[in-house]
Design an enzyme around this catalytic site. Structure first.
Site, PDB file in Angstrom:
ATOM      1  N   ARG A  45       0.847  -1.188   0.000  1.00 12.06           N
ATOM      2  CA  ARG A  45       0.000   0.000   0.000  1.00 12.06           C
ATOM      3  C   ARG A  45       0.887   1.245   0.000  1.00 12.06           C
ATOM      4  NH1 ARG A  45      -3.020  -3.085  -1.541  1.00 12.06           N
ATOM      5  NH2 ARG A  45      -5.043  -3.765  -0.696  1.00 12.06           N
ATOM      6  N   ARG A  72      -5.341  25.224  -9.361  1.00  9.77           N
ATOM      7  CA  ARG A  72      -4.861  23.976  -8.781  1.00  9.77           C
ATOM      8  C   ARG A  72      -4.158  23.192  -9.883  1.00  9.77           C
ATOM      9  NH1 ARG A  72      -4.287  24.963  -3.603  1.00  9.77           N
ATOM     10  NH2 ARG A  72      -6.245  25.385  -2.480  1.00  9.77           N
ATOM     11  N   ALA A  84      -9.099  27.568   3.383  1.00 14.65           N
ATOM     12  CA  ALA A  84      -8.547  26.346   3.970  1.00 14.65           C
ATOM     13  C   ALA A  84      -7.046  26.483   4.119  1.00 14.65           C
ATOM     14  CB  ALA A  84      -8.887  25.131   3.094  1.00 14.65           C
ATOM     15  N   LEU A  86      -3.242  24.263   5.938  1.00 14.41           N
ATOM     16  CA  LEU A  86      -2.602  23.105   6.540  1.00 14.41           C
ATOM     17  C   LEU A  86      -2.480  23.237   8.060  1.00 14.41           C
ATOM     18  CD1 LEU A  86       0.375  22.713   4.044  1.00 14.41           C
ATOM     19  CD2 LEU A  86      -1.658  21.252   4.170  1.00 14.41           C
ATOM     20  N   GLU A 101      -6.761  31.252   8.704  1.00 13.30           N
ATOM     21  CA  GLU A 101      -7.000  31.123   7.266  1.00 13.30           C
ATOM     22  C   GLU A 101      -8.107  32.054   6.795  1.00 13.30           C
ATOM     23  OE1 GLU A 101      -5.137  29.553   5.191  1.00 13.30           O
ATOM     24  OE2 GLU A 101      -3.877  28.698   6.772  1.00 13.30           O
ATOM     25  N   GLU A 105      -6.996  34.693   3.942  1.00 18.02           N
ATOM     26  CA  GLU A 105      -7.519  34.507   2.592  1.00 18.02           C
ATOM     27  C   GLU A 105      -8.698  35.411   2.267  1.00 18.02           C
ATOM     28  OE1 GLU A 105      -8.249  30.356   1.856  1.00 18.02           O
ATOM     29  OE2 GLU A 105      -6.105  29.910   1.760  1.00 18.02           O
ATOM     30  N   PRO A 123      -9.364   8.656   1.762  1.00 15.04           N
ATOM     31  CA  PRO A 123      -8.757   7.665   2.649  1.00 15.04           C
ATOM     32  C   PRO A 123      -8.128   6.465   1.957  1.00 15.04           C
ATOM     33  CG  PRO A 123     -11.155   7.575   2.778  1.00 15.04           C
ATOM     34  CD  PRO A 123     -10.819   8.805   2.001  1.00 15.04           C
ATOM     35  N   GLY A 124      -8.405   6.267   0.672  1.00 14.67           N
ATOM     36  CA  GLY A 124      -7.734   5.199  -0.042  1.00 14.67           C
ATOM     37  C   GLY A 124      -6.341   5.560  -0.505  1.00 14.67           C
ATOM     38  N   GLU A 128      -4.691  12.212   5.082  1.00 15.47           N
ATOM     39  CA  GLU A 128      -5.119  13.576   5.398  1.00 15.47           C
ATOM     40  C   GLU A 128      -6.488  13.572   6.070  1.00 15.47           C
ATOM     41  OE1 GLU A 128      -6.094  17.938   3.381  1.00 15.47           O
ATOM     42  OE2 GLU A 128      -5.681  16.213   2.088  1.00 15.47           O
ATOM     43  N   GLU A 152      -1.415  32.527  -4.249  1.00 11.70           N
ATOM     44  CA  GLU A 152      -2.453  33.284  -3.548  1.00 11.70           C
ATOM     45  C   GLU A 152      -2.682  34.659  -4.155  1.00 11.70           C
ATOM     46  OE1 GLU A 152      -0.955  33.291   0.410  1.00 11.70           O
ATOM     47  OE2 GLU A 152      -1.740  31.307   0.896  1.00 11.70           O
TER      48      GLU A 152
END
Length: 213
Positions: A45, A72, A84, A86, A101, A105, A123-124, A128, A152
């Protein structure tokens, strides 16, 4: 069956016999592990390691949601998203990160904060975890605006009625998973038991434990 007792996620750890991190970037990395399957076989995995994230659905008194648009690169699109960022400081309180944030922003602050939803973004393929807050009682932040840099510099902002966002999501016009999750979760709360069903902003978050400060 008591669904409140049975339908919930549970921590579990399958046996791992080997693991390495062949790539470690500034924020994220790639982890490779051999995991034992239920039939006794072993499977490799590969997944992205991630410190976690926070996001903010900021709702004004006209039922409009504050959204941002930015480029993106992995998907080669300019996407509409929620503010959003980190959790790149270990143990940082996610509420403080979300407030930062929203200021950086959108130069905005909120008088009321609740947890809207917690989820794993993919999740696969990554570990995160993201905490999405609902922020209300909005006003402009004091002081100078945050000095944007890099990607930004191209951020655009808009305030869109919640009902219009729902229409755009269902029409396939919006693709950011956090924006989609937040929009539909807020709609479900407002048309169901109301915002009082939401958890307090300082609720525990087992996926990313934090200091209560």
């Amino acid at each position: 069956m008591d669904f409140q007792q049975q339908i919930r996620d549970a921590a579990e750890q399958w046996p791992v016999r080997a693991g390495e991190t062949p790539f470690k970037g500034r924020v994220t990395g790639v982890r490779t592990e051999e995991v034992q399957m239920p039939d006794g076989s072993w499977a490799r995995r590969d997944y992205q390691t991630h410190p976690g994230s926070v996001s903010v659905l900021a709702l004004d008194d006209r039922q409009r949601v504050l959204i941002l648009r930015q480029y993106r690169h992995p998907v080669r699109q300019r996407l509409w998203e929620l503010p959003a960022g980190l959790l790149d400081v270990p143990g940082e309180n996610p509420l403080h990160a979300a407030q930062r944030e929203l200021y950086e922003e959108a130069h905005c602050k909120a008088g009321e904060w609740r947890v809207l939803v917690d989820f794993y973004t993919s999740p696969g393929g990554t570990d995160e975890a993201l905490r999405l807050f609902l922020a209300t009682d909005l006003s402009e932040a004091e002081g100078e605006r945050y000095a944007a840099h890099g990607e930004e510099l191209e951020i655009e902002t808009a305030r869109v009625p919640l009902e219009e966002l729902i229409r755009l999501v269902l029409a396939g016009e919006l693709h950011n998973p956090t924006l989609i999750t937040g929009t539909l979760a807020l709609h479900a709360a407002l048309t169901g038991q109301g915002l009082d069903i939401l958890r307090p902003a300082d609720s525990p978050w087992p996926a990313r434990p934090f200091r209560q400060d």
